[in-house]
Design an enzyme around this catalytic site. Structure first.
Site, PDB file in Angstrom:
ATOM      1  N   HIS A 171       2.063   9.726   7.914  1.00  0.00           N
ATOM      2  CA  HIS A 171       1.096   8.914   8.662  1.00  0.00           C
ATOM      3  C   HIS A 171       0.467   9.688   9.827  1.00  0.00           C
ATOM      4  O   HIS A 171       0.290   9.133  10.918  1.00  0.00           O
ATOM      5  CB  HIS A 171       1.777   7.633   9.146  1.00  0.00           C
ATOM      6  N   GLU A 228      -3.542   8.951   4.015  1.00  0.00           N
ATOM      7  CA  GLU A 228      -2.152   8.791   3.577  1.00  0.00           C
ATOM      8  C   GLU A 228      -2.116   8.772   2.053  1.00  0.00           C
ATOM      9  O   GLU A 228      -2.597   7.822   1.433  1.00  0.00           O
ATOM     10  CB  GLU A 228      -1.596   7.477   4.130  1.00  0.00           C
ATOM     11  N   HIS A 283       5.148  -0.611   5.539  1.00  0.00           N
ATOM     12  CA  HIS A 283       5.702   0.710   5.880  1.00  0.00           C
ATOM     13  C   HIS A 283       7.230   0.745   5.944  1.00  0.00           C
ATOM     14  O   HIS A 283       7.815   1.313   6.876  1.00  0.00           O
ATOM     15  CB  HIS A 283       5.110   1.181   7.211  1.00  0.00           C
TER      16      HIS A 283
HETATM   17  C1  GLA Z   1      -1.650   1.749   7.658  1.00  0.00           C
HETATM   18  C2  GLA Z   1      -1.994   0.345   7.400  1.00  0.00           C
HETATM   19  C3  GLA Z   1      -2.674  -0.178   8.593  1.00  0.00           C
HETATM   20  C4  GLA Z   1      -1.819  -0.014   9.811  1.00  0.00           C
HETATM   21  C5  GLA Z   1      -1.486   1.385  10.034  1.00  0.00           C
HETATM   22  C6  GLA Z   1      -0.533   1.577  11.184  1.00  0.00           C
HETATM   23  O1  GLA Z   1      -2.680   2.616   7.525  1.00  0.00           O
HETATM   24  O2  GLA Z   1      -2.751   0.137   6.252  1.00  0.00           O
HETATM   25  O3  GLA Z   1      -3.001  -1.483   8.382  1.00  0.00           O
HETATM   26  O4  GLA Z   1      -0.639  -0.692   9.635  1.00  0.00           O
HETATM   27  O5  GLA Z   1      -0.917   1.890   8.872  1.00  0.00           O
HETATM   28  O6  GLA Z   1      -0.865   0.884  12.324  1.00  0.00           O
END
Ligand code: GLA
Length: 352
Positions: free
Chosen positions: A179, A316, A106
């Protein structure tokens, strides 16, 4: 219809953070914070005409500053994981932070979710707010000065549109997403296991045990990853299917059948309890369905709500994780002088 701007709080650097409230004539309301360009709430009418806040989040800026779950935020420069935080572009190797085991997640240690964005109300689009962020060359290890613009629009048909635009002065990689954690029974209603999901995808990308795609693209047919028709999220979430075990539940990228067209439905979530339906449309090739497996009871949100594992789901929209290191996946490279231009729509209605 209206857009209001209020002070949300102050950063430790004394910089002001604002919150915008977009309201349409049906009474639907969405709040957007300039910290992380995050969706803080979405009040959506249910089947009885009452409004439910379907977004997990915090009451105040302090919550967002402390939080580490990316609630509602824009993720950048690169959503999801890049293996070992390494990639090569135009013959140059770039090294990014390894902030998730050995991998990059991220956007790194200080991704776009932790930035204060510039903002303005757009006069040319009703009920909208535009957020801008300048990410300098080398920020978090990524090449190129990057100018990012995200516009949220609340339409009269209860859709929250997110328009993503960016350009760079040097070839780089980019994969922007939002997100938001959704719970269609309301953010404080507990788990989402009975809520139903459809993902318009015949295939998904197979992960290794560290959630990095192996490069294999597998048919969903005959697996717990098959959401081609509306299926309760909890139906197979504790299955011993290796992918589910690796992810602690769902935390995977689906290969959308929609051909990068926002005209076709990418996903739909339905909650029979409130009757709220959410349809997702996007121009991106993939979607990460994450069943909030890492919410841990230590996440205290709005109105002192304790958020536990699986109290929400995320959808997402994205380029595939680690796509810069897998030539089979659609390339996330943005060339100097080109425009990154994507759109995702979360449209709300009720069961008829
Ligand atoms: C995404 C990732 C997860 C986790 C979340 C946030 O969806 O794929 O593994 O990191 O974000 O916690």
């Amino acid at each position: 219809m209206s857009v209001e701007k209020k002070l949300f709080g102050m950063m430790p650097t004394c910089e002001n953070v604002y919150i915008y409230t977009l309201k349409n004539s049906n009474g639907m309301e969405v709040e957007i914070s300039t910290y992380g360009a995050a969706v803080v709430s979405a009040l959506v009418p249910d089947k009885t005409g009452e409004f439910q806040d379907v977004i997990l989040g915090y009451d105040d800026l302090e919550g967002y500053l402390k939080g580490d779950k990316y609630f509602g935020a824009i993720i950048g420069r690169f959503a999801n994981r890049i293996q070992y935080g390494k990639f090569t572009l135009n013959g140059v190797e770039y090294n990014l932070a390894q902030n998730n085991g050995q991998n990059h997640l991220h956007g790194g240690i200080k991704g776009f979710d932790k930035a204060v964005w510039d903002s303005k109300i757009r006069k040319d689009i009703d009920n909208s707010v535009e957020l801008c962020y300048f990410s300098p060359d080398g920020e978090e290890g990524y090449p190129g000065n990057l100018y990012v613009k995200v516009t949220y629009v609340l339409t009269e048909d209860n859709a929250l549109e997110i328009h993503y635009k960016a350009n760079t002065d040097k070839d780089t990689i980019i994969n922007l997403t939002n997100h938001a954690y959704f719970n269609l029974s309301g953010h404080s209603s507990g788990d989402i296991l009975k809520q139903k999901l459809m993902i318009n995808a015949d295939k998904f990308t197979v992960n290794d045990k560290n959630s990095i795609p192996t490069g294999e693209i597998r048919e969903v047919e005959g697996t717990p990853m098959d959401f081609r028709t509306l299926t309760p999220i909890g139906q197979n979430i504790n299955s011993d299917y290796e992918q589910i075990v690796f992810g602690n539940g769902y935390d995977h990228n689906w290969v959308l059948n929609t051909n990068n067209s926002a005209q076709l439905k990418a996903a739909q979530a339905v909650d029979e309890n409130t009757g709220i339906v959410m349809d997702v449309y996007t121009t991106t090739p993939g979607i990460q369905f994450y069943s909030a497996n890492f919410l841990a009871g230590s996440d205290i949100g709005k109105n002192n709500t304790v958020y536990n594992s699986r109290d929400a789901f995320c959808l997402e929209t994205q380029y595939f994780p680690n796509s810069i290191n897998c030539s089979k996946f659609e390339s996330p490279i943005l060339r100097a002088g080109e425009e990154y231009n994507h759109k995702t729509i979360y449209k709300f209605s009720t069961i008829v």
